[in-house]
Every structure is written in C-alpha cells, then in structure tokens.
Write an enzyme that holds these catalytic residues in place. Structure first.
Site, PDB file in Angstrom:
ATOM      1  N   THR A 244       4.726  13.688   3.978  1.00 55.69           N
ATOM      2  CA  THR A 244       5.512  12.593   4.573  1.00 55.69           C
ATOM      3  C   THR A 244       5.777  12.248   5.344  1.00 55.69           C
ATOM      4  O   THR A 244       6.623  10.787   6.001  1.00 55.69           O
ATOM      5  CB  THR A 244       6.894  13.636   4.914  1.00 55.69           C
ATOM      6  OG1 THR A 244       7.382  14.077   3.792  1.00 55.69           O
ATOM      7  CG2 THR A 244       8.382  13.448   4.846  1.00 55.69           C
ATOM      8  N   GLU A 248       5.561   7.801   6.220  1.00 58.91           N
ATOM      9  CA  GLU A 248       6.796   7.054   7.407  1.00 58.91           C
ATOM     10  C   GLU A 248       5.475   6.816   8.572  1.00 58.91           C
ATOM     11  O   GLU A 248       6.138   5.626   9.248  1.00 58.91           O
ATOM     12  CB  GLU A 248       6.865   8.277   7.495  1.00 58.91           C
ATOM     13  CG  GLU A 248       8.079   9.291   7.031  1.00 58.91           C
ATOM     14  CD  GLU A 248       9.391   8.175   6.418  1.00 58.91           C
ATOM     15  OE1 GLU A 248       9.766   6.924   7.073  1.00 58.91           O
ATOM     16  OE2 GLU A 248      10.137   8.468   5.341  1.00 58.91           O
ATOM     17  N   HIS A 251       4.698   3.486   6.413  1.00 53.50           N
ATOM     18  CA  HIS A 251       6.248   2.393   7.188  1.00 53.50           C
ATOM     19  C   HIS A 251       5.761   1.687   8.581  1.00 53.50           C
ATOM     20  O   HIS A 251       5.609   0.447   9.399  1.00 53.50           O
ATOM     21  CB  HIS A 251       7.469   3.411   7.346  1.00 53.50           C
ATOM     22  CG  HIS A 251       7.658   3.046   5.599  1.00 53.50           C
ATOM     23  ND1 HIS A 251       8.009   2.555   4.694  1.00 53.50           N
ATOM     24  CD2 HIS A 251       8.398   4.270   4.969  1.00 53.50           C
ATOM     25  CE1 HIS A 251       8.676   2.634   3.661  1.00 53.50           C
ATOM     26  NE2 HIS A 251       8.317   3.812   3.894  1.00 53.50           N
ATOM     27  N   ASP A 276       5.561  -5.732  -3.080  1.00 57.14           N
ATOM     28  CA  ASP A 276       5.471  -4.596  -1.656  1.00 57.14           C
ATOM     29  C   ASP A 276       4.626  -5.268  -0.832  1.00 57.14           C
ATOM     30  O   ASP A 276       4.211  -4.677   0.415  1.00 57.14           O
ATOM     31  CB  ASP A 276       4.862  -3.857  -2.071  1.00 57.14           C
ATOM     32  CG  ASP A 276       3.510  -2.934  -2.526  1.00 57.14           C
ATOM     33  OD1 ASP A 276       3.226  -4.210  -2.870  1.00 57.14           O
ATOM     34  OD2 ASP A 276       2.932  -2.549  -2.433  1.00 57.14           O
ATOM     35  N   VAL A 278       1.909  -6.174  -1.212  1.00 52.85           N
ATOM     36  CA  VAL A 278       0.292  -5.755  -1.210  1.00 52.85           C
ATOM     37  C   VAL A 278      -0.329  -6.174  -2.270  1.00 52.85           C
ATOM     38  O   VAL A 278      -0.243  -5.686  -3.929  1.00 52.85           O
ATOM     39  CB  VAL A 278       0.405  -4.447  -0.797  1.00 52.85           C
ATOM     40  CG1 VAL A 278      -1.592  -3.834  -1.181  1.00 52.85           C
ATOM     41  CG2 VAL A 278       0.512  -3.855  -0.045  1.00 52.85           C
ATOM     42  N   THR A 281      -2.008  -3.446  -4.969  1.00 47.29           N
ATOM     43  CA  THR A 281      -1.194  -1.967  -5.740  1.00 47.29           C
ATOM     44  C   THR A 281      -0.553  -2.617  -6.948  1.00 47.29           C
ATOM     45  O   THR A 281      -0.455  -3.641  -6.800  1.00 47.29           O
ATOM     46  CB  THR A 281      -0.137  -1.458  -4.417  1.00 47.29           C
ATOM     47  OG1 THR A 281       0.898  -2.962  -4.146  1.00 47.29           O
ATOM     48  CG2 THR A 281      -0.615  -0.677  -3.460  1.00 47.29           C
TER      49      THR A 281
HETATM   50 ZN   LIG Z   1       9.322   5.671   2.546  1.00 45.16          ZN
END
Ligand SMILES: [Zn+2]
Length: 435
Positions: A244, A248, A251, A276, A278, A281
C-alpha cells in the site's frame, strides 16, 4: 463533470450494497484539490508531462541512484496503532526492494511483461520516526454532491496530527487509523492516499497555492510492515505486504492508477478510453478488486492484446500479486525526482559511483552507534570523510584496512554521509542512518 464522476461513484457503491475497499483515495483527493484550487488536475498532469520531456532532453540521466530520506509519523489513539520500530523498518525494506526490483516475487511477473518491467533506481532511508498520541479521528468525509474531504489534519499538530518535517527535502509518511468512508450509509475501509507533484514553483500567478506541508503519503496502520493481515468484513483477510505504501509513494512520484480512473469505471463498467499516461502499461478499464486474476482483460489493446497487468503496484490487485513497476512508470518517477521533486533526494549517485559503491558493504545500517564499511580488495587504501545532515565535515581519516570502523555514539541521531576515495581516486558514498 467532476460532480458526475463522484455521483457515479456513489451510485456504484450504493448499488453494490456491501462494503467495498477503497484502496486509496488518490483520485478523490485530486478532485478535492481541484475544487480548492481550480486547474489543479491539469496543472499536475502538465507538471509531470513537462518533467518527462525535460528528462528526455538531459544527457544520460539513467543509471543514477536516488536516495530519499523518509520521516514516519505514527499518529495513534489505540495502543495497536502505535506500530513498532521493527514494522517501520520492514516497511522501509519493502520500499527499497520494490523501487530497486529486488523483491523475491519478481519471478512471478508473467512473460508478457518481463520486457517492460524494471529497477527504478530509487532508495529510501529512515531519517526519523515521530510518535504522536492523539484523541482525534481521521475520517474522509463524503457528501452527496460536494465530493470528499480527506483527513489532512493528520498532517497538522494543531489539529491532533503531526506537522510535516521539511516536506521539500523529506518524504513524510503518516501512519494512522484511517476511518472508513461512509457513502450512502455503506462503510468502506480506506487504505491510504497521496497527492501527485503539483509543480508548486510553477503554480499559476495570482491563484491560491496548494499547501506544501500537505505533501506526502498517508497510510492506514494495518497496511504497514511486510507481513500483516487486514481483516475486512464481507471482503475477508487481506495480506498486507507493505505494498500500500509502495502504491502511495508511486502517486507521490507522479503515477496514476493503471485504469486511469475513468468515469465509467466508477460504475463498474470498463472504461477503456481513459489512459494512465504510461505507454507500456496495457490498457485497463477497471481496477482489480483485491484479487489476483491472471485471466482479467478489461480492454482490448491497440497492438498486441495483453491481459490487465495485475502485477503492477498501481493496480488494486491483492498485495501478494503485485511485484512490478514498468519502465514507463519508472521514467515518470525519475523525471519527477529531477524535476518538480528535485530537492527531495538527499543524494544522487551517478551510475559509475553506484557501481563502485556496490564494492563495499555498510553494516549495520541503521545503527545506534558503530558502523562498519567492508571494502572490496581494490579499494583497501585511501581516505574517507564523514558529513552530517547539514553537510558539515565531522570526521575524516586515511585508511589502509579492508574494513573502516565509524563510531557515531557521541553524535546525535540523524542522517550522515560517508565519502570514500580509494588510492586510485575512485569515489563512492554511502548514507548512514544513526538511530
Ligand atoms: Zn491509488
């Protein structure tokens, strides 16, 4: 449009009739800032895009190693929220493995994606742990048409949280009990949130500027560590492997969700027209829902149709399924670290230096006093200098032995930088964390 998106999200959760986990509130956070600072979303996207263009124009920017000092704020009410130093150290290790592609489960990356994944060349050192006991709760507040307000007061001492430490030069991570978000009476657990780089230096003139002290990452305490379980009613036991926080930090360094957070996706319908940003991906129309479904393929790609990349840290797949960033994502993060967040790394080691640095082993690190640097044979004589976090020279010596012993027992906790120059003039440096 933004209200429509929020409304759609609300309808989806209302229709679903059961708890949904909202792994992260990144997109709702961007939406909140957009309401506070009109133009924020476009400005942030443009900031990242311009950083990538500038990164391409620099000569050979690849290969250098960025070292980011991290301050962890543990803001706790119940004793179990006051997580141990060991869990924090495990979390830092998970970050380092993820951003250097040294995690053992990279072997699980499917052959479809082996060519596009990579080592981001970003490392993290624990600079400080700040513990604050509080009576305050940290709950995202949703309103029917007014969007969501995120609990940024965890970042303010005066409001029951903990003030950021020098957010320009440190990654601040707040660990707290994030309260579930209640939408139409349905409570959904929240795991974390972060804001993208906004390019504050270039913020449009005569408009209010987003506050620098809110920069950083907030994660729920149950996600922190390398081997935790978060039990969520109606969802089950979710393995928490520290990813997680990896997500984050992604981001925070400019990455968006792999689905692109399209408006239709909020209704549970694959939205394949939103990207996104990118290139490498695969097009993905929905975020995974804490599963590990290798057959998932929400969008048909233009060239070769690849399945959804559930291995990606920026999806919402189960944490034991995530193991990769792609080169396109890495390029964005490295561009952010040489652009809008250029002051963040405490150290940037050139690729040649990074290579010579691999010829020495520093241990233990962190240490409460004594460090040892074990050097490779060809570097076993020369000189070294030790600097404190303010760049002041505090010790220096010549050496003629394979191991350098550094005693920092009489010095305060914090970051120190060791530079070693061997007899052949090769230089290398290390960051020491005096705990
Ligand atoms: Zn997220």
């Amino acid at each position: 449009m933004k209200r429509l998106l929020l409304l759609c999200a609300c309808l989806y959760f209302a229709h679903s009739g059961q708890a949904q986990v909202l792994p992260c509130l990144y997109d709702l956070g961007v939406d909140q800032l957009e309401r506070q600072y009109p133009g924020y979303r476009d400005h942030s996207h443009r900031t990242v895009k311009e950083a990538v263009q500038a990164y391409h124009q620099r000569r050979d920017p690849d290969g250098s190693l960025f070292t980011i000092p991290v301050v962890i704020h543990v803001v706790w009410k119940e004793a179990e929220e006051n997580i141990s130093d060991a869990r924090i150290e495990a979390q830092i290790r998970v970050l380092n493995e993820a951003f250097r592609r040294q995690n053992a489960d990279t072997v699980n990356t499917r052959s479809d994606f082996q060519a596009v994944v990579g080592d981001a060349g970003i490392e993290f050192v624990l600079a400080d742990i700040i513990r604050v006991q509080t009576d305050t709760l940290f709950a995202p507040e949703a309103s029917l048409f007014g969007g969501v307000t995120l609990p940024d007061h965890v970042k303010q001492t005066a409001n029951g949280g903990s003030d950021a430490t020098d957010p320009v030069n440190h990654l601040n991570i707040w660990v707290c009990a994030l309260q579930p978000i209640s939408i139409f009476g349905t409570e959904s657990p929240v795991l974390g949130f972060a804001y993208p780089p906004a390019g504050l230096d270039n913020w449009p003139a005569e408009t209010p500027i987003p506050e620098e002290e809110f920069e950083g990452v907030v994660v729920d305490y149950r996600t922190v560590g390398d081997n935790e379980v978060y039990s969520i009613p109606a969802v089950g036991d979710l393995p928490m492997l520290g990813r997680t926080t990896v997500h984050e930090v992604g981001h925070y360094l400019g990455l968006r969700h792999t689905s692109g957070d399209g408006a239709l996706a909020a209704l549970g319908v694959p939205d394949c027209d939103v990207d996104d940003g990118v290139a490498d991906t695969p097009n993905q129309g929905l975020q995974s829902q804490f599963n590990c479904d290798f057959s998932q393929n929400t969008c048909t790609d233009d060239v070769a149709d690849l399945p959804d990349m559930v291995e990606n840290y920026m999806d919402y797949s189960r944490e034991d399924c995530q193991n990769s960033f792609t080169k396109g994502q890495i390029e964005i993060m490295r561009a952010v670290l040489t652009g809008p967040r250029a002051e963040l790394p405490a150290e940037v080691t050139s690729s040649a230096e990074a290579q010579s640095a691999t010829h020495g082993r520093l241990y233990p690190n962190p240490s409460s006093g004594v460090f040892y640097l074990e050097l490779a044979e060809q570097q076993q004589s020369g000189s070294w200098q030790l600097f404190d976090g303010f760049g002041r020279l505090i010790m220096q010596s010549r050496y003629t032995a394979p191991t350098i012993r550094l005693d920092l027992q009489g010095h305060p906790a914090g970051l120190y930088f060791l530079q070693v120059k061997d007899a052949a003039g090769r230089q290398a440096s290390w960051t020491l964390v005096r705990s």
